[in-house]
Design an enzyme around this catalytic site. Structure first.
Site, PDB file in Angstrom:
ATOM      1  N   SER A 158       0.772  -1.220  -0.155  1.00 14.99           N
ATOM      2  CA  SER A 158      -0.091   0.076  -0.054  1.00 14.99           C
ATOM      3  C   SER A 158       0.837   1.365  -0.004  1.00 14.99           C
ATOM      4  O   SER A 158       1.931   1.198   0.462  1.00 14.99           O
ATOM      5  CB  SER A 158      -1.007   0.127   1.184  1.00 14.99           C
ATOM      6  OG  SER A 158      -1.615   1.098   1.354  1.00 14.99           O
ATOM      7  N   TYR A 194      -0.906  -0.948  10.429  1.00 17.08           N
ATOM      8  CA  TYR A 194      -1.240  -1.138   9.000  1.00 17.08           C
ATOM      9  C   TYR A 194      -0.068  -0.630   8.235  1.00 17.08           C
ATOM     10  O   TYR A 194       0.422  -1.568   7.408  1.00 17.08           O
ATOM     11  CB  TYR A 194      -2.492  -0.722   8.618  1.00 17.08           C
ATOM     12  CG  TYR A 194      -2.828  -0.958   7.325  1.00 17.08           C
ATOM     13  CD1 TYR A 194      -3.320  -2.158   6.896  1.00 17.08           C
ATOM     14  CD2 TYR A 194      -2.634  -0.114   5.988  1.00 17.08           C
ATOM     15  CE1 TYR A 194      -3.844  -2.496   5.560  1.00 17.08           C
ATOM     16  CE2 TYR A 194      -2.965  -0.348   4.756  1.00 17.08           C
ATOM     17  CZ  TYR A 194      -3.365  -1.598   4.534  1.00 17.08           C
ATOM     18  OH  TYR A 194      -3.751  -1.702   3.189  1.00 17.08           O
TER      19      TYR A 194
END
Length: 257
Positions: free
Chosen positions: A138, A148
């Protein structure tokens, strides 16, 4: 015909990879937790494209699930030529608002599973002198933003390092770093998306086409959109202290609601 194994295949980016690879004539091994959705997906892709689509129900947050996919990747009689490590999720909440159990589950899926599955696939591919691995990370990997982002930063660094070590083996490894993509990801995490500007959204099918082209070019990191490439260029030039503050404010504006 070559075979691709895709984790998290039934939705979002994983489903887009399945559609694209099936349309190109690749046989598939579809991996997800939902047996019913896997069966429906396999039938649809087989009927539409005439490819073979096997299914493997596995939860990559468990030892049994990871081991089952490792075993399939190590099957030399039915080799996998492309691995797409796509399975992943987000947790709603800031640091210390998310339970430790949920944080550790994220690391199991985003880090341990990626390490073990990439290693199982790469070993088998190296023995044949060909193959590819796409690890879905990401753009969050490039900004300081909680567990994350940290887990996705690990995916990028690991993939780049493994790609260097595998140079000349015929095996290509690439980290894919998308931005916001219209999938079930945010809904599953209970994250609001109404406040995300329209320009920040990417189309999953276009993203996958760009990613596969980047893999063919030998890239080790793919940011498959000019808007996010420009944004990440700015990020690289921003001092880390300032970037941390901007990331925190942006997370509150565009993150979990």
């Amino acid at each position: 015909m070559t075979t691709a194994l895709i984790t998290g295949s039934t939705a979002g980016i994983g489903a887009a990879f399945a559609r694209k690879l099936a349309a190109q004539g690749h046989n598939l091994v579809l991996v997800a937790r939902d047996t019913k959705r896997l069966g429906e997906q396999a039938t649809e892709l087989h009927d539409r494209h005439g490819i073979e689509a096997g299914v493997l129900a596995a939860d990559l947050s468990t030892e049994a699930g990871i081991a089952a996919v490792e075993k399939r990747l190590g099957d030399r009689t039915h080799p996998v030529d492309l691995l797409v490590n796509n399975a992943g999720f987000g947790n709603k909440g800031r640091y210390l608002e998310v339970s430790m159990a949920d944080e550790l589950t994220m690391l199991k899926v985003h880090v341990e599973a990626v390490l073990r599955l990439t290693s199982a696939a790469s070993e088998s591919m190296r023995s044949r002198g060909r193959g590819g691995v796409i690890n879905v990370a990401s753009v969050a990997a490039f900004v300081p933003r909680g567990t994350y982002g940290a887990s996705k930063a690990w995916v990028v660094q690991f993939t780049q390092g493994a790609a260097r070590d595998m140079a000349g083996s015929g095996v290509r490894l690439m980290a894919l770093c998308p931005g916001f993509v219209r999938t079930e990801f945010h809904q599953r995490a209970g994250m609001g998306t109404d406040n995300i500007p329209g320009w920040m959204w990417l189309d999953a099918d276009k993203l996958v086409a760009a990613a596969l082209a980047d893999l063919a070019r030998g890239k080790t990191v793919s940011i498959p959109d000019p808007r996010y490439k420009a944004l990440m260029g700015v990020v690289k030039l921003t001092p880390r202290g300032l970037l941390g503050g901007v990331s925190s404010r942006t997370g509150r504006k565009y993150g979990p609601q």
